[in-house]
Write a protein that holds these residues in place. Sequence first.
Motif, PDB file in Angstrom:
ATOM      1  N   ARG A   1      18.956  -2.328  39.981  1.00 51.25           N
ATOM      2  CA  ARG A   1      19.519  -2.524  41.313  1.00 51.25           C
ATOM      3  C   ARG A   1      18.378  -3.062  42.173  1.00 51.25           C
ATOM      4  NH1 ARG A   1      21.907   2.729  44.298  1.00 51.25           N
ATOM      5  NH2 ARG A   1      19.688   3.103  44.630  1.00 51.25           N
ATOM      6  N   THR A   2      17.523  -2.203  42.701  1.00 45.91           N
ATOM      7  CA  THR A   2      16.320  -2.647  43.401  1.00 45.91           C
ATOM      8  C   THR A   2      15.112  -2.052  42.679  1.00 45.91           C
ATOM      9  OG1 THR A   2      16.695  -0.816  44.942  1.00 45.91           O
ATOM     10  CG2 THR A   2      17.384  -2.995  45.674  1.00 45.91           C
TER      11      THR A   2
ATOM     12  N   CYS B   1      15.510   0.126  50.143  1.00 52.02           N
ATOM     13  CA  CYS B   1      14.530  -0.886  50.553  1.00 52.02           C
ATOM     14  C   CYS B   1      14.770  -1.281  52.009  1.00 52.02           C
ATOM     15  CB  CYS B   1      14.633  -2.117  49.647  1.00 52.02           C
ATOM     16  SG  CYS B   1      13.936  -1.821  48.017  1.00 52.02           S
TER      17      CYS B   1
ATOM     18  N   GLU C   1      14.996 -12.761  38.595  1.00 50.21           N
ATOM     19  CA  GLU C   1      14.914 -12.644  37.140  1.00 50.21           C
ATOM     20  C   GLU C   1      16.255 -12.295  36.515  1.00 50.21           C
ATOM     21  OE1 GLU C   1      13.458 -10.760  39.422  1.00 50.21           O
ATOM     22  OE2 GLU C   1      13.349  -8.630  38.846  1.00 50.21           O
ATOM     23  N   ARG C   2      17.147 -11.717  37.293  1.00 53.14           N
ATOM     24  CA  ARG C   2      18.509 -11.509  36.785  1.00 53.14           C
ATOM     25  C   ARG C   2      19.546 -12.116  37.727  1.00 53.14           C
ATOM     26  NH1 ARG C   2      16.280  -6.248  37.584  1.00 53.14           N
ATOM     27  NH2 ARG C   2      17.134  -5.330  39.479  1.00 53.14           N
TER      28      ARG C   2
ATOM     29  N   GLN D   1      20.183 -12.013  41.036  1.00 51.67           N
ATOM     30  CA  GLN D   1      20.848 -10.934  41.771  1.00 51.67           C
ATOM     31  C   GLN D   1      20.246 -10.824  43.167  1.00 51.67           C
ATOM     32  OE1 GLN D   1      19.555  -7.143  40.401  1.00 51.67           O
ATOM     33  NE2 GLN D   1      21.440  -6.074  40.946  1.00 51.67           N
TER      34      GLN D   1
ATOM     35  N   ASP E   1      10.125  -3.115  47.865  1.00 52.90           N
ATOM     36  CA  ASP E   1       9.908  -3.633  46.511  1.00 52.90           C
ATOM     37  C   ASP E   1       9.485  -5.091  46.513  1.00 52.90           C
ATOM     38  OD1 ASP E   1      12.222  -5.118  46.908  1.00 52.90           O
ATOM     39  OD2 ASP E   1      13.210  -4.452  45.079  1.00 52.90           O
TER      40      ASP E   1
ATOM     41  N   VAL F   1      20.576  -8.166  46.545  1.00 53.97           N
ATOM     42  CA  VAL F   1      21.097  -6.857  46.935  1.00 53.97           C
ATOM     43  C   VAL F   1      21.197  -6.817  48.459  1.00 53.97           C
ATOM     44  CG1 VAL F   1      20.815  -4.353  46.701  1.00 53.97           C
ATOM     45  CG2 VAL F   1      19.982  -5.875  44.900  1.00 53.97           C
TER      46      VAL F   1
ATOM     47  N   ALA G   1      17.040  -7.100  48.947  1.00 48.38           N
ATOM     48  CA  ALA G   1      16.182  -7.359  47.784  1.00 48.38           C
ATOM     49  C   ALA G   1      16.637  -8.612  47.061  1.00 48.38           C
ATOM     50  CB  ALA G   1      16.185  -6.163  46.824  1.00 48.38           C
ATOM     51  N   HIS G   2      15.677  -9.267  46.455  1.00 46.84           N
ATOM     52  CA  HIS G   2      15.878 -10.459  45.613  1.00 46.84           C
ATOM     53  C   HIS G   2      15.501 -10.106  44.188  1.00 46.84           C
ATOM     54  CE1 HIS G   2      15.480 -13.995  48.699  1.00 46.84           C
ATOM     55  NE2 HIS G   2      16.533 -13.229  48.922  1.00 46.84           N
ATOM     56  N   LYS G   3      16.344 -10.410  43.239  1.00 45.94           N
ATOM     57  CA  LYS G   3      16.020 -10.201  41.833  1.00 45.94           C
ATOM     58  C   LYS G   3      16.312 -11.496  41.071  1.00 45.94           C
ATOM     59  CE  LYS G   3      14.711  -6.285  42.858  1.00 45.94           C
ATOM     60  NZ  LYS G   3      13.278  -5.935  42.762  1.00 45.94           N
TER      61      LYS G   3
END
Lengths: 371, 371
Positions: free
Chosen positions: A134-135, A84, B262-263, B265, A108, B267, B258-260
């Motif tokens: 991961r991403t 990304c 929902e978990r 996390q 993403d 990156v 990256a931003h997650k």
Amino acid sequence: MRLIEAATPALVLDRGKLRRNCERMLAKARSLGVGLRPHMKTLKSIDAARIAIDPSHGGIAVSTLKEASYFADYGIADLQYAVCITPDKLPQAAAIAAHALGFSAFIDSVEMARALADYPRIAAWIEIDSGEHRTGLAPDDDRLIHIAAILKSAGVPLAGVATHGGHSYGERTPEGIAAVAEQERLAVVSAAERLRAAGFAVPGVSAGSTPTSVHRASADGLTELRAGVYMAGDLFQSGIASLAEDEIAVSVLASVIAHKPERNQIVVDAGGLALSKDRSTAALADGDLGFGLVLDINGEASLGRLTVDGVSQEHGEIRGAAPLPFERLPIGARVRILTNHVCMTAAIHDRYLVVDGGEEIVEVWDKLIGW
Amino acid sequence: MRLIEAATPALVLDRGKLRRNCERMLAKARSLGVGLRPHMKTLKSIDAARIAIDPSHGGIAVSTLKEASYFADYGIADLQYAVCITPDKLPQAAAIAAHALGFSAFIDSVEMARALADYPRIAAWIEIDSGEHRTGLAPDDDRLIHIAAILKSAGVPLAGVATHGGHSYGERTPEGIAAVAEQERLAVVSAAERLRAAGFAVPGVSAGSTPTSVHRASADGLTELRAGVYMAGDLFQSGIASLAEDEIAVSVLASVIAHKPERNQIVVDAGGLALSKDRSTAALADGDLGFGLVLDINGEASLGRLTVDGVSQEHGEIRGAAPLPFERLPIGARVRILTNHVCMTAAIHDRYLVVDGGEEIVEVWDKLIGW
């Protein structure tokens, strides 16, 4: 020049094995009716890329902009930055895109779709999370359509959707890996279908990792497989049946620097840096090979199952259960060591001593290092 | 230029912290009445060496001949190759010795004492095993006197005896480390005394590792301490009280990719290569910090105890127990990551972005990479 005359530690690449590994993966892609996009993050070498590139596809994947720039300088026509991208990397990416024939990058997020609006030469792959976590976006994520719409209105080309089933590394059987390959396929194909149903053209549907590419039964709906480790192979990949141990093409040349018969130990000059500290084979039921498996100078398994059991920065310690072959390995003798994870091992070396069986150095290939 | 404008991943060195770490170790050596020989295997930089060198000593240690050649080119007067040398390395070593003011190398075998006979400009340190059980001779080994006799009859200068108490890394308390320091001292001093009793001059008596140098109570009989990691420090060293966490001078600059949520996390673009896969803090009772501890762009611990919990080649995954600070760390934001083992981390980077507190880049220092 021969390996016995080369300074150690050094990275050795067996060109015949590399060619056969590349031919095997290309044949697999052919048999599935898709193209092959070799990921050059592992070998980072134009000579290797020329052997690996699928002539019917022409593209490669890379993991850093330095790799992209290097391969663009050699005229590679289709460069996919398979990580990304971030706003600060866009000017450098745009400079590469300006003289490359085709440059694309993973995104993403809505933020990055918007950021790409100022860089219409950079095509976008929307990354899909097929289970690695991961991403990437889940294939049913609402943002998928939103991102495609932002790209379209900004005139940014949509290269396609892409996924990496890295969770295949957690599987231990061909059946388990094949199941992840199918997860990869279903996730990325369903994302492509959602986008097409919403009116977007989706030229590329890219999936891959080495294990899933090897064990994949179907590529229906995919346009390309994307993999990298298969070219060289390593002990983890042979441990999960991606290739046979004697097909591994990259090893580390080391010299014996000390004998400790009183504790049945031989010390070599390849340690945690030259081999890497990756311990991924520790997760294999019967396959823990320490920091590497020790072969003779010809790359043959004639020394028994010797492993490097301990490392410090520039020292590797071979300790055996059975008495070690001290007489065959006097001080200064060379060995070649297969390692757990070739991406980690190769990264810190700046060239390959290329052999074609045996220990005659037939070429020296430069490779990239660092960022 | 500021860190916010620098390409990532990159290595950041805080010059003020480096200077203070060097001053502290030099003061320790002074207080013990011995010289300090900085081991440049960690930082591999002439700029760092100029800060670290003890002006009353002048020498450094290195772990590769490439380092020796690099530092010789800058006129460093006393180069100690602190790894057992092998026959094939002697021509290159001799070439370095021919234009260096002083070059010496470790040996621990009769074979290598004989091999040095043809290279009288290379002085020899006989390596003593003080308990690490890697290379070196036990202090009471019969070969000690035999090796000194071979060197003398061949006209090869005996630089002295040297040991590395690397088993100090297995200790968890200052008392345990101080005990290893005393083992180091007794082993190498008794070896020197045996040689002197047999009529040999032993100018140098060298011992060290960062933990034993920090926690050593006595240097009686030693002529120098030899250590390297202390200059930069890392999370393992702070975990065993070699220095405080806020004294660690080297970190990895990374960008959020990256931003997650929902978990929970985040990156970043520093993975197993940029951080290294060293997991040494996993062995610390309360100190497992994954692949690194995440600081803000100024190198301050303002983000809580965020750690990089998973890595792949170019990805690092921050997963929190408490909700992560997504708003403070938007995509493209920079963080600085302290790592477990700085020798492994620094090795693959080719330069330092030098700061002096904060995020203003005050200098860029080249460093060596590879062999």
